[in-house]
Write an enzyme that holds these catalytic residues in place. Structure first.
Site, PDB file in Angstrom:
ATOM      1  N   ASN A  57       0.780  -1.125   0.015  1.00  0.00           N
ATOM      2  CA  ASN A  57       0.092   0.008   0.017  1.00  0.00           C
ATOM      3  C   ASN A  57       0.971   1.279  -0.099  1.00  0.00           C
ATOM      4  O   ASN A  57       1.672   1.617  -0.921  1.00  0.00           O
ATOM      5  CB  ASN A  57      -0.940  -0.218   1.278  1.00  0.00           C
ATOM      6  CG  ASN A  57      -1.919   1.017   1.086  1.00  0.00           C
ATOM      7  OD1 ASN A  57      -2.233   1.620   0.209  1.00  0.00           O
ATOM      8  ND2 ASN A  57      -2.566   1.366   2.211  1.00  0.00           N
ATOM      9  N   CYS A  58       0.995   1.934   1.144  1.00  0.00           N
ATOM     10  CA  CYS A  58       1.572   3.317   1.129  1.00  0.00           C
ATOM     11  C   CYS A  58       2.879   3.164   1.914  1.00  0.00           C
ATOM     12  O   CYS A  58       3.092   2.118   2.537  1.00  0.00           O
ATOM     13  CB  CYS A  58       0.728   4.405   1.977  1.00  0.00           C
ATOM     14  SG  CYS A  58       0.038   3.917   3.457  1.00  0.00           S
ATOM     15  N   MET A 100       2.304   8.251   6.083  1.00  0.00           N
ATOM     16  CA  MET A 100       2.535   7.652   4.783  1.00  0.00           C
ATOM     17  C   MET A 100       1.170   8.002   3.892  1.00  0.00           C
ATOM     18  O   MET A 100      -0.046   7.394   4.124  1.00  0.00           O
ATOM     19  CB  MET A 100       2.505   6.078   5.026  1.00  0.00           C
ATOM     20  CG  MET A 100       3.713   5.673   5.626  1.00  0.00           C
ATOM     21  SD  MET A 100       3.829   3.870   5.760  1.00  0.00           S
ATOM     22  CE  MET A 100       2.605   3.526   6.907  1.00  0.00           C
ATOM     23  N   CYS A 119      -1.738  10.037   2.935  1.00  0.00           N
ATOM     24  CA  CYS A 119      -2.634  11.246   3.644  1.00  0.00           C
ATOM     25  C   CYS A 119      -2.712  11.150   5.191  1.00  0.00           C
ATOM     26  O   CYS A 119      -2.884  12.282   5.630  1.00  0.00           O
ATOM     27  CB  CYS A 119      -3.923  11.326   2.903  1.00  0.00           C
ATOM     28  SG  CYS A 119      -5.244  10.032   3.393  1.00  0.00           S
ATOM     29  N   SER A 143      -1.813   7.706   7.070  1.00  0.00           N
ATOM     30  CA  SER A 143      -1.491   6.614   7.570  1.00  0.00           C
ATOM     31  C   SER A 143      -0.097   6.520   8.442  1.00  0.00           C
ATOM     32  O   SER A 143       1.059   7.417   7.824  1.00  0.00           O
ATOM     33  CB  SER A 143      -1.275   5.376   6.862  1.00  0.00           C
ATOM     34  OG  SER A 143      -0.768   4.220   7.137  1.00  0.00           O
ATOM     35  N   ASN A 147       2.898   0.223   4.578  1.00  0.00           N
ATOM     36  CA  ASN A 147       1.794  -0.373   4.918  1.00  0.00           C
ATOM     37  C   ASN A 147       1.252  -1.394   4.111  1.00  0.00           C
ATOM     38  O   ASN A 147       1.400  -1.244   2.794  1.00  0.00           O
ATOM     39  CB  ASN A 147       0.600   0.541   5.167  1.00  0.00           C
ATOM     40  CG  ASN A 147      -0.772   0.029   5.510  1.00  0.00           C
ATOM     41  OD1 ASN A 147      -1.445  -0.239   4.889  1.00  0.00           O
ATOM     42  ND2 ASN A 147      -1.037   0.250   6.736  1.00  0.00           N
ATOM     43  N   TYR A 162      -7.005   2.408  11.812  1.00  0.00           N
ATOM     44  CA  TYR A 162      -7.020   3.495  11.006  1.00  0.00           C
ATOM     45  C   TYR A 162      -8.182   4.291  10.554  1.00  0.00           C
ATOM     46  O   TYR A 162      -9.377   3.679  10.208  1.00  0.00           O
ATOM     47  CB  TYR A 162      -6.544   2.634   9.804  1.00  0.00           C
ATOM     48  CG  TYR A 162      -6.122   3.513   8.414  1.00  0.00           C
ATOM     49  CD1 TYR A 162      -5.077   3.951   8.368  1.00  0.00           C
ATOM     50  CD2 TYR A 162      -7.130   3.501   7.398  1.00  0.00           C
ATOM     51  CE1 TYR A 162      -4.599   4.703   7.098  1.00  0.00           C
ATOM     52  CE2 TYR A 162      -6.744   4.292   6.224  1.00  0.00           C
ATOM     53  CZ  TYR A 162      -5.582   4.573   5.996  1.00  0.00           C
ATOM     54  OH  TYR A 162      -5.347   5.244   4.992  1.00  0.00           O
ATOM     55  N   GLU A 207     -13.341   8.238   1.040  1.00  0.00           N
ATOM     56  CA  GLU A 207     -13.751   9.386  -0.276  1.00  0.00           C
ATOM     57  C   GLU A 207     -14.866   8.744  -0.835  1.00  0.00           C
ATOM     58  O   GLU A 207     -15.870   9.605  -0.985  1.00  0.00           O
ATOM     59  CB  GLU A 207     -12.691   9.236  -1.405  1.00  0.00           C
ATOM     60  CG  GLU A 207     -12.963  10.445  -2.588  1.00  0.00           C
ATOM     61  CD  GLU A 207     -11.926  10.180  -3.862  1.00  0.00           C
ATOM     62  OE1 GLU A 207     -12.398  10.183  -4.915  1.00  0.00           O
ATOM     63  OE2 GLU A 207     -10.752  10.065  -3.292  1.00  0.00           O
ATOM     64  N   GLY A 248      -8.041  12.702   2.710  1.00  0.00           N
ATOM     65  CA  GLY A 248      -6.998  13.552   3.053  1.00  0.00           C
ATOM     66  C   GLY A 248      -6.279  14.351   2.410  1.00  0.00           C
ATOM     67  O   GLY A 248      -5.423  15.089   2.696  1.00  0.00           O
TER      68      GLY A 248
END
Length: 738
Positions: A193-194, A403, A405, A407, A426, A562, A567, A701
């Site tokens: 992920n991020c 990480m 917006c 995390s 992540n 989290y 969105e 975010g």
């Protein structure tokens, strides 16, 4: 409080049969109440609300079904066997309309499940430009070729991914009990992920992209050019946002090389040490500005393989040398200036400015002047968001940029005892639909906690599957990440990628949405000032955190809670529950759910009230969180914004600014555009042409430019509710500061 939509049933308790075997293989307790509720829903679909006589008839039918199940089966019964008994009893009671609706509902559910995994069907939805597909991401323009290609690949990956998931996880996702994030990328691919990119390692030791071996840069201009290339490649090798932590401190050594070169030149041509240093400093400041401007433009003109500008975050603000201060100043001045001739607001990179007591919080501190520039920037461009140093360390164990917006990594040390943030990542998010659990419990708290534990087990299985799938990647699948330094430690082709995940180095996140709606179910719409309601909602998030800690102890990966950047999920979950429960006041009737722990957007608290309410939740949601405050136009009064930042310092760790900054280049209007079903338009002249408008909204975010994209159904209502209640009048804020 939520009133139940049906009359309380008096159905018989079960005896012999104690468990139901679901289609996905799970066993759940056999309760007659579920049979009763299914029949109630079928009857309501035909005739509307129940009267007492009809309710009594359904109770009688339910008891007959229970009796027959108890007579025919022992211990456990399969779900389709119960459904067959229901249909048999209905026909025997001559309830033909009810039987037909019950059968049709079953057929529709089976049909929907099959469609979700049918590639031909899902591709047809894309070809027909289904809004739920083409407008799922506000920063993806579905009209351009590369985005269309990514959407096509993602549509196929979703269908295949659902077949790969554990059946009970896929079923829960399809029903809307949970949401498996980024199904268009993972589990079909074992992607991560991020992340926080380890730029320092890469820029210091060099790296490889494609066929090019890139050496350490010898100037800040080259360093930022390399950063842009790294960002593009990292964004194409994962599916989440990527961040640069402490970018002012990161780039300072390369700007020092510029200074040294200019000083050497000056010594050849200019007499006097003072003049030589002044010349070198002047030239270096220009180099820094040009380099940071180039980075801003490069990021906004990049496209990753996903068909979008890479979701990039720059963290800065803690540097104290003149070079580090100049980098901070340039970042902010460039953002204030805007992009192009029309000076449009840059969407990326997301800017996150660090505030630290003793450095820049108060007027007598050395970097306070940079804070003033950050305030000006936020009033004009919404960014930067701000990180409060001391509170972030308290909540997460170390200081670092988010990480993506929102995390956040937890504090972590390597085998040598060194704190490590950059180079970590992540592994994915699964979000829990909390309002659905509240609605299913119908105001019964014991039932709420029981359902929550059942759903948490599904979430655990989903998150463990995310980890196991990510571990199946090989270093050569994403060389920039695993072999060339983006994830810190460089692996060899034969190494396991788990070396970078295990022992809590990586995070995997349990998301949640709709805490406000849960409170509304149990305590009514205005529960924010009810101490018992606040304690109840805090207990929910605490329970999520306690479960994550248990899973972490069991598996050795950091399971974090989290606050989901929902969105489109604000709409997706709500629409699913609207179909299941109908319009429930202050819950489903709004057409959207409230993000994470946020205050109800329809109300108008002052920023101080909002922060005081929300500040207690991140203690249990330290894996991802952000607070927002809504303001009118503050360009002429940045001190109003500073009052909120200062008030927030000891209360929250991460704060964003939402203020109207839209522009119409046809009539000259500046302010807040109107959210409509077709998108945003100028309230003065109705203009919605993206060529002659600049519309910037915070869609999660990140900021987004949704002008050309109709809002996902319901999302425009949430934004309208937010902007309708702009708070913090200038007089009020000045008084609060005094």
């Amino acid at each position: 409080m939520l009133e139940t939509r049906t009359i309380k049933s008096n159905i018989k308790a079960t005896k012999k049969v104690t468990a139901v075997i679901k289609r996905d293989g799970r066993q759940v307790p056999f309760t007659a109440e579920k049979i009763y509720q299914a029949l109630v829903k079928a009857e309501q679909h035909i005739h509307g609300e129940l009267d007492p006589l009809t309710n009594q008839e359904i109770e009688t039918i339910t008891n007959k079904v229970v009796t027959e199940v108890q007579e025919r089966f022992t211990a456990a019964v399969k779900i389709y066997e119960i459904q067959n008994v229901v249909e048999h009893v209905l026909l025997g009671e001559h309830q033909y309309d009810l039987a037909q609706e019950y059968i049709n509902y079953r057929t529709r559910r089976d049909f929907a499940r099959n469609q979700a995994t049918d590639i031909n069907f899902t591709i047809q939805k894309l070809m027909k430009k289904d809004a739920t597909v083409v407008h799922e991401n506000a920063n993806k323009d579905s009209k351009v070729f590369n985005t269309q290609r990514d959407l096509t690949a993602g549509t196929v990956a979703k269908a295949m991914g659902l077949k790969m998931l554990p059946p009970h996880v896929a079923n829960a996702h399809l029903k809307g009990d949970i949401h498996w994030h980024d199904l268009d990328y993972q589990p079909y691919s074992p992607m991560t992920n991020c992340c926080l990119i380890d730029f320092k390692e890469m820029l210091t030791n060099g790296f490889k992209i494609g066929n090019a071996e890139v050496e350490s840069p010898h100037s800040i201009q080259t360093a930022t050019a390399q950063m842009a290339q790294i960002i593009a490649n990292v964004a194409s090798s994962q599916y989440g946002g990527c961040s640069a932590d402490r970018v002012d401190e990161l780039l300072a050594p390369f700007a020092q090389l510029n200074y040294d070169k200019h000083l050497s030149d000056a010594q050849d041509w200019i007499d006097g040490a003072d003049k030589q240093h002044a010349f070198a400093q002047m030239k270096t400041k220009k180099d820094i500005y040009d380099a940071m401007q180039a980075l801003e433009y490069e990021i906004n003109t990049l496209y990753s393989s996903q068909g979008q500008t890479p979701f990039t975050t720059l963290g800065f603000g803690l540097g104290t040398s003149w070079i580090e201060r100049e980098i901070q100043r340039s970042i902010l001045q460039i953002r204030i200036q805007g992009l192009g001739k029309e000076q449009r607001t840059a969407i990326f990179p997301k800017l996150v400015y660090s505030i630290k007591r003793g450095l820049n919080l108060n007027p007598d501190e050395p970097n306070y002047d940079i804070k003033q520039l950050a305030l000006e920037c936020a009033t004009k461009r919404m960014y930067p968001d701000v990180l409060m140093y001391d509170k972030l360390v308290e909540l997460t164990g170390s200081f670092k940029a988010p990480m993506g917006c929102r995390s956040f990594l937890q504090g972590w040390q390597d085998e040598q005892g060194h704190e490590v943030n950059s180079g970590r990542m992540n592994l994915g998010v699964v979000t829990l639909n909390l309002p659905r659990i509240a609605l299913e419990s119908a105001g019964d708290k014991d039932k709420f906690w029981a359902i929550l534990q059942e759903r948490l087990q599904i979430c655990k299985d989903a998150l463990v599957f995310k980890v196991e799938r990510a571990k199946q990647a090989e270093p050569e699948n994403a060389p920039i990440l695993y072999e060339h330094g983006a994830f810190g430690k460089r692996l060899k082709p034969e190494d396991s990628v788990d070396e970078l995940f295990k022992n809590n180095r990586a995070t995997v996140s349990l998301g949640y949405i709709g805490l406000y709606e849960v409170g509304a179910v149990f305590y009514g719409h205005a529960w924010e000032h009810d101490a018992a309601a606040k304690a109840f909602t805090l207990k929910i998030v605490q329970t999520l955190a306690e479960n994550c800690q248990t899973w972490e102890n069991e598996y050795g990966y950091h399971f974090s809670v989290y606050g989901t950047p929902a969105e489109s999920l604000t709409n997706t979950f709500c629409q699913a529950d609207l179909k299941k429960f109908g319009k429930v006041k202050d819950v489903t009737d709004k057409d959207y759910y409230t993000n994470s722990f946020h205050y109800d957007v329809r109300k108008a608290p002052t920023p101080f009230e909002k922060l005081d309410f929300e500040k207690d939740y991140p203690k249990y949601s330290a894996g991802g969180f952000i607070h927002y405050c809504e303001y009118p136009n503050l360009k002429q009064n940045p001190k109003a914004l500073e009052a909120v930042w200062d008030y927030a310092y000891d209360r929250v760790a991460y704060l964003g600014t939402n203020t109207p900054i839209d522009q119409c280049f046809e009539c000259g209007y500046k302010g807040d555009f109107t959210a409509t079903e077709r998108g945003f338009e100028c309230p003065q002249c109705g203009n919605h042409n993206p060529q002659t408008c600049d519309v910037v909204k915070r869609t999660c975010g990140y900021l987004g430019n949704p002008l050309q994209r109709p809002m996902v159904h319901g999302r425009h209502k949430e934004i309208s509710a937010r902007v309708k209640h702009l708070v913090l009048g200038n007089d009020q804020t000045t008084q609060a500061r005094q």
